[in-house]
Scaffold this active site. Structure first.
Site, PDB file in Angstrom:
ATOM      1  N   ASP A  76      -6.524   5.841  19.495  1.00 44.68           N
ATOM      2  CA  ASP A  76      -5.812   4.710  20.098  1.00 44.68           C
ATOM      3  C   ASP A  76      -4.856   4.020  19.125  1.00 44.68           C
ATOM      4  O   ASP A  76      -4.166   3.066  19.520  1.00 44.68           O
ATOM      5  CB  ASP A  76      -6.812   3.667  20.613  1.00 44.68           C
ATOM      6  CG  ASP A  76      -7.463   4.072  21.918  1.00 44.68           C
ATOM      7  OD1 ASP A  76      -6.868   4.860  22.666  1.00 44.68           O
ATOM      8  OD2 ASP A  76      -8.581   3.601  22.193  1.00 44.68           O
ATOM      9  N   ASP A 132     -18.735   5.324  22.813  1.00 46.58           N
ATOM     10  CA  ASP A 132     -17.593   4.434  22.984  1.00 46.58           C
ATOM     11  C   ASP A 132     -18.052   3.024  23.369  1.00 46.58           C
ATOM     12  O   ASP A 132     -19.000   2.861  24.141  1.00 46.58           O
ATOM     13  CB  ASP A 132     -16.701   5.045  24.074  1.00 46.58           C
ATOM     14  CG  ASP A 132     -15.540   4.172  24.463  1.00 46.58           C
ATOM     15  OD1 ASP A 132     -14.777   3.787  23.562  1.00 46.58           O
ATOM     16  OD2 ASP A 132     -15.386   3.897  25.666  1.00 46.58           O
ATOM     17  N   GLU A 145     -19.314   2.990  18.207  1.00 43.42           N
ATOM     18  CA  GLU A 145     -17.955   2.434  18.128  1.00 43.42           C
ATOM     19  C   GLU A 145     -18.071   0.912  18.252  1.00 43.42           C
ATOM     20  O   GLU A 145     -18.121   0.368  19.344  1.00 43.42           O
ATOM     21  CB  GLU A 145     -17.104   3.029  19.255  1.00 43.42           C
ATOM     22  CG  GLU A 145     -15.615   2.718  19.124  1.00 43.42           C
ATOM     23  CD  GLU A 145     -15.202   1.502  19.926  1.00 43.42           C
ATOM     24  OE1 GLU A 145     -14.952   0.440  19.303  1.00 43.42           O
ATOM     25  OE2 GLU A 145     -15.133   1.588  21.150  1.00 43.42           O
TER      26      GLU A 145
END
Length: 479
Positions: free
Chosen positions: A377, A277, A324
């Site tokens: 998200d 992430d 990411e």
């Protein structure tokens, strides 16, 4: 390298009968669905405990297990739960995670199970924790937190956990790991690999900061000097103030980033690959002064860069690492990503925010990338096509070779377009496979309540045309 596709769905979303998805028979059923549909990957969200808002991205222990994923029928079959206890744990609805009820009832139930463990099994648990010291630390931290009335560790007065509570948390780490390994082995036997998720930051009130405080930018009172977030952007005029403590990268460098290496090593024991992430934080991270009202008050600070990447690659070997690389991506971040050789992420819902040179347009995908219709998200794909203007929708559908007005057919065209793109890997959230709308969205960033609750039923999974997806995957990926 053969191109592959997969499905993004968290364990919590799995069908089941006990308030949340778990490592039970329905996990294997989902693996069967993936294999029969021609998919190669199952991507999940973080496996750690969730925060008070049920988010897995701000956990009490980044190595620790989410106890809610432990399968109750498996414990019942072992004689650790009674018929009555299993019946009483049955859910009220199959459509949402019952977090309020879970937070009240599940841990006491697991503690009862731990009290029925045989002496032989206790020996196995002890040996297991010696092999995974960070899990032993997590159990100790969580037991101590209980002893101190669930207060943040900076306020603790008691320093010795209750033996019963400590063993219960040790049992949870062990049972979680063993149940998951059975699921992972089953998936691998069916040709399905599992992709996990590694949040870049940890919570201040966490085992990680409690046990390794010197690795974080804290003051003398163990409070953060600065906190994490992201600057204002297209989606948020004030930026996002995450509030996680910032790493002291200089201190971490002294032992060769040992904590990060151990973290990646453990995650690659749980999974066949991981998504890291907020990768851009390794090049430079947004540091906000502690006490700031919004993230606008922050600034960019240089991260560990290539030194950490080298160590992660050393630990990971040939395992898949997805970076990411979304958000405010600079040439420096692009250089670091290229140096790492990790595949970056492409998100279709970002494709039409700019011009036809956007890296998120399927025709522009790098071969070394993982393409998504959307992430956890984002809105679902169907919801996204509803929210854009009619002119934008027609342009999007036309780009994907569809000139009609039906939004569901347009979503199917988008998925086919992505499967035919140059990207080595394409991932669809399960909601997009089903072509579901906004009521099934997983998370809305910046909104505290109502997230992470979506669940799938077995009947919904069964309505998916597996042959259709197998044909799509065969045509586009040469399975």
């Amino acid at each position: 390298m053969k191109r592959k596709s997969g499905v993004l769905m968290h364990v919590s979303t799995l069908p089941g009968e006990y308030g949340i998805g778990s490592f039970g028979s329905q996990a294997k059923y989902f693996v069967d669905f993936l294999a029969e549909s021609g998919f190669s990957y199952w991507q999940t969200l973080p496996f750690c405990m969730t925060d008070e808002y049920n988010s897995p991205y701000k956990s009490l222990a980044s190595f620790g297990a989410n106890p809610y994923f432990i399968d109750l029928p498996t414990l019942h079959a072992k004689g650790l739960l009674t018929d009555s206890e299993l019946t009483q744990a049955a859910q009220n609805t199959p459509y949402l995670c019952e977090y309020d009820r879970l937070s009240r009832d599940r841990l006491p139930l697991l503690k009862k199970a731990s009290q029925r463990v045989s002496q032989q099994e206790k020996v196995k648990i002890e040996a297991f924790l010696k092999s995974y010291p960070e899990l032993a630390l997590a159990a100790e931290f969580l037991a101590l937190r209980e002893k101190n009335a669930d207060k943040p560790w900076q306020e603790w007065r008691e320093s010795v956990p209750d033996a019963e509570s400590l063993f219960a948390w040790q049992f949870i780490q062990y049972e979680f790991f063993m149940q998951w390994q059975e699921i992972k082995e089953y998936a691998n036997s069916k040709g399905i690999k599992i992709i996990g998720d590694v949040p870049i930051y940890v919570a201040l009130d966490s085992c990680d900061v409690w046990a390794h405080g010197d690795l974080f930018a804290l003051d003398r009172d163990n409070r953060p000097k600065c906190v994490a977030g992201v600057p204002p952007d297209y989606f948020s005029k004030d930026g996002q103030l995450w509030g996680n403590p910032i790493y002291d990268w200089r201190e971490m460098k002294k032992d060769g980033y040992a904590w990060w290496c151990e973290r990646i090593k453990y995650m690659l024991t749980l999974f066949d690959g991981v998504r890291i992430d907020h990768f851009r934080g390794f090049e430079a991270f947004w540091s906000v002064p502690a006490g700031a009202k919004t993230a606008k008050e922050g600034k960019w600070v240089k991260g560990p860069g290539r030194a950490l990447i080298d160590r992660i690659k050393e630990v990971a070997g040939d395992k898949l690492i997805i970076a990411e690389d979304l958000g405010d991506i600079t040439p420096e971040v692009e250089k670091l990503l290229k140096y790492s050789a990790f595949p970056g992420m492409r998100v279709f819902q970002f494709a039409f925010l700019g011009d036809r040179e956007s890296v998120h347009l399927p025709n522009n995908y790098d071969k070394n990338s993982v393409a998504y219709t959307g992430t956890h998200d984002n809105a679902t794909l169907l919801s996204y096509t509803w929210e854009v203007t009619p002119e934008q929708r027609r342009a999007i559908f036309s780009y994907c070779g569809y000139d009609g007005e039906d939004k569901a057919d347009g979503c199917r065209a988008i998925m086919r377009k992505m499967l035919a793109s140059p990207a080595d890997t394409v991932i669809f959230p399960i909601q997009d496979i089903l072509i579901y709308g906004s009521d099934t969205r997983m998370n809305v960033p910046g909104v505290a309540n109502g997230n992470w609750r979506y669940r799938l039923t077995k009947d919904q999974l069964d309505i998916i045309d597996r042959n259709k997806f197998k044909t799509w995957n065969r045509d586009c990926f040469r399975i």
